[in-house]
Design a protein around this motif. Sequence first.
Motif, short mmCIF file in Angstrom:
data_model
loop_
_atom_site.label_atom_id
_atom_site.label_comp_id
_atom_site.label_asym_id
_atom_site.label_seq_id
_atom_site.Cartn_x
_atom_site.Cartn_y
_atom_site.Cartn_z
N ASP A 8 0.83 -1.20 0.00
CA ASP A 8 0.00 0.00 0.00
C ASP A 8 0.86 1.26 0.00
O ASP A 8 2.11 1.19 -0.05
CB ASP A 8 -1.00 0.00 1.17
N SER A 9 0.22 2.42 0.06
CA SER A 9 0.93 3.70 -0.03
C SER A 9 1.84 3.96 1.16
O SER A 9 2.70 4.84 1.11
CB SER A 9 -0.08 4.84 -0.18
N ASN A 10 1.68 3.19 2.24
CA ASN A 10 2.53 3.32 3.42
C ASN A 10 3.63 2.26 3.46
O ASN A 10 4.28 2.07 4.49
CB ASN A 10 1.69 3.24 4.69
N ASN A 11 3.80 1.55 2.35
CA ASN A 11 4.79 0.48 2.24
C ASN A 11 4.52 -0.69 3.18
O ASN A 11 5.45 -1.41 3.58
CB ASN A 11 6.21 1.00 2.45
N ASN A 12 3.24 -0.90 3.51
CA ASN A 12 2.84 -2.09 4.25
C ASN A 12 2.56 -3.22 3.26
O ASN A 12 1.96 -2.99 2.21
CB ASN A 12 1.59 -1.82 5.09
N LEU A 13 2.99 -4.42 3.58
CA LEU A 13 2.82 -5.56 2.70
C LEU A 13 1.59 -6.39 3.08
O LEU A 13 1.34 -6.63 4.27
CB LEU A 13 4.06 -6.47 2.76
N TYR A 14 0.86 -6.83 2.07
CA TYR A 14 -0.28 -7.74 2.25
C TYR A 14 0.01 -8.98 1.41
O TYR A 14 0.27 -8.88 0.20
CB TYR A 14 -1.58 -7.08 1.82
N ILE A 15 -0.06 -10.15 2.04
CA ILE A 15 0.33 -11.39 1.37
C ILE A 15 -0.76 -12.44 1.56
O ILE A 15 -1.20 -12.68 2.69
CB ILE A 15 1.66 -11.94 1.93
N THR A 16 -1.21 -13.05 0.44
CA THR A 16 -2.17 -14.15 0.56
C THR A 16 -1.40 -15.45 0.74
O THR A 16 -0.36 -15.68 0.12
CB THR A 16 -3.06 -14.24 -0.68
N ASP A 17 -1.95 -16.31 1.58
CA ASP A 17 -1.31 -17.58 1.94
C ASP A 17 -2.38 -18.66 1.77
O ASP A 17 -3.27 -18.82 2.60
CB ASP A 17 -0.83 -17.49 3.39
N GLU A 18 -2.29 -19.41 0.66
CA GLU A 18 -3.41 -20.28 0.30
C GLU A 18 -3.48 -21.57 1.11
O GLU A 18 -4.55 -22.11 1.34
CB GLU A 18 -3.39 -20.60 -1.20
N LEU A 19 -2.34 -22.09 1.51
CA LEU A 19 -2.32 -23.41 2.14
C LEU A 19 -1.06 -23.52 3.01
O LEU A 19 0.03 -23.21 2.55
CB LEU A 19 -2.32 -24.50 1.06
N THR A 20 -1.15 -23.93 4.23
CA THR A 20 -2.35 -24.36 4.93
C THR A 20 -2.96 -23.23 5.75
O THR A 20 -4.04 -23.39 6.33
CB THR A 20 -1.99 -25.52 5.89
N SER A 21 -2.26 -22.14 5.79
CA SER A 21 -2.72 -21.03 6.62
C SER A 21 -4.07 -20.49 6.16
O SER A 21 -4.92 -20.13 6.96
CB SER A 21 -1.69 -19.90 6.61
N THR A 22 -4.26 -20.40 4.83
CA THR A 22 -5.48 -19.90 4.18
C THR A 22 -5.97 -18.57 4.77
O THR A 22 -7.14 -18.40 5.10
CB THR A 22 -6.59 -21.00 4.20
N VAL A 23 -5.02 -17.60 4.83
CA VAL A 23 -5.31 -16.28 5.39
C VAL A 23 -4.61 -15.20 4.54
O VAL A 23 -3.87 -15.50 3.60
CB VAL A 23 -4.83 -16.15 6.85
N VAL A 24 -4.83 -13.95 4.94
CA VAL A 24 -4.08 -12.82 4.40
C VAL A 24 -3.24 -12.25 5.53
O VAL A 24 -3.77 -11.94 6.61
CB VAL A 24 -5.01 -11.74 3.83
#
Length: 409
Positions: free
Chosen positions: A128-144
């Motif tokens: 994002d504009s604040n240089n924060n990272l968002y990562i999708t984790d499909e397996l096994t965590s299945t979260v963002v």
Amino acid sequence: MNNNNRIGVDDDSETVTSDATQPKKLCEYLKKRKVMCIIFIIIVLVIIITVSIVIAKAKKTNGEKTSITEEMEVTTEPTTTTSTTTSTTISTTTTINPCTTGNYTWNTSGITILDSSQVTHVVDIYIDSNNNLYITDELTSTVVWRLLENATSATVVAGIKDSKGSSNTQLNFPQGVYVDTNGTMYVSDFYNHRVQKYINESNIGITIAGRSWSDGSSLNQLNGPRYITLDSTQAYIYIADGYNHRIMRYSTNSISGDSGTLVAGGTSQRNTDTSLNLPWGIWYQPSVSSDLFITNHDGHSIMRWTPGAPSGTFIAGVPGKSGSSSTLLHGPMGIRLDKYLNMFVVDHFNHRIQMFCANSKTGITIIGTGISGSTATTLYEPRGIEFDSDMNMYITDYGNMRVQKFLKL
């Protein structure tokens, strides 16, 4: 002699008649008055200079060449050239594509910012504009996950860790992630065949496209959505609808069951300019280009497609042919473009990142060796790519269960 005809008398009782006002006689008279003569000359010179300046300014106004020449200044900077003359000022801006100069490089040795002690099989990434990272984790965590700038530990911002499901707090194989300028997050929920919207950092998702557990090919259904993006107005979201082999557009204010608009593909799974072949990655930024840029995962190619047009154009890879040469791809996934339209492609099964300079179909390997590995210089089936505000590159290294950072040189 009449005194009225006298102007003055010197100390020697010499007289000067009225015709002494003539310059020649006056100057002779003033010879004996040296100070007065000097003052008189100075006054005359001032008048001459003043008149010359007035004439020069008048000529300059009329665009004529004057006898007064100002020094020409030329200021040269990397991207801007400014020339100034006495009559006009011309400013030109020339942008040089760094990809064509050979100076567009990154450190090929990656820094691991998240590893398997926190994440599992990471897929997509957004900054994002604040240089924060968002990562999708499909397996096994299945979260963002969200990793704040300069932080070392990530936190879950969507989904329930190790608990896949279809409730409004759960996800099932999350794929694409995007965060708008208001902080609203969008996530494509692959096996739930939907896209979820999270407002004000809420962990409760709102379905804006597709229907949970209801895959299909109608305009209000999705089938295995992959990566997503918003346009610059943030009014519309574009979805790579994988198994429907199409790109769909929905309003970001849609609700579950609303119909979207078909903007590319949807004519079956083929390697033609009117179809898509398992679209995966997508990039769209109208301020830079009015076209969509789409990775055909099963077609091993990249397409450029104007939204709503009946066909697109192949711009990288050979449709339907996989390979590891500089002109071939093998299962491309993530894609990003810069402001020069240089293209960065995650070449999944070649374990590398390919850079294609604008209008070139020849890739340059900038990260990875083409052989899978777990060292700082190798990747193992990477999936996502993103850049921060300093053009440092981030890669989701799926097979190694880590996120790698490559510094811009």
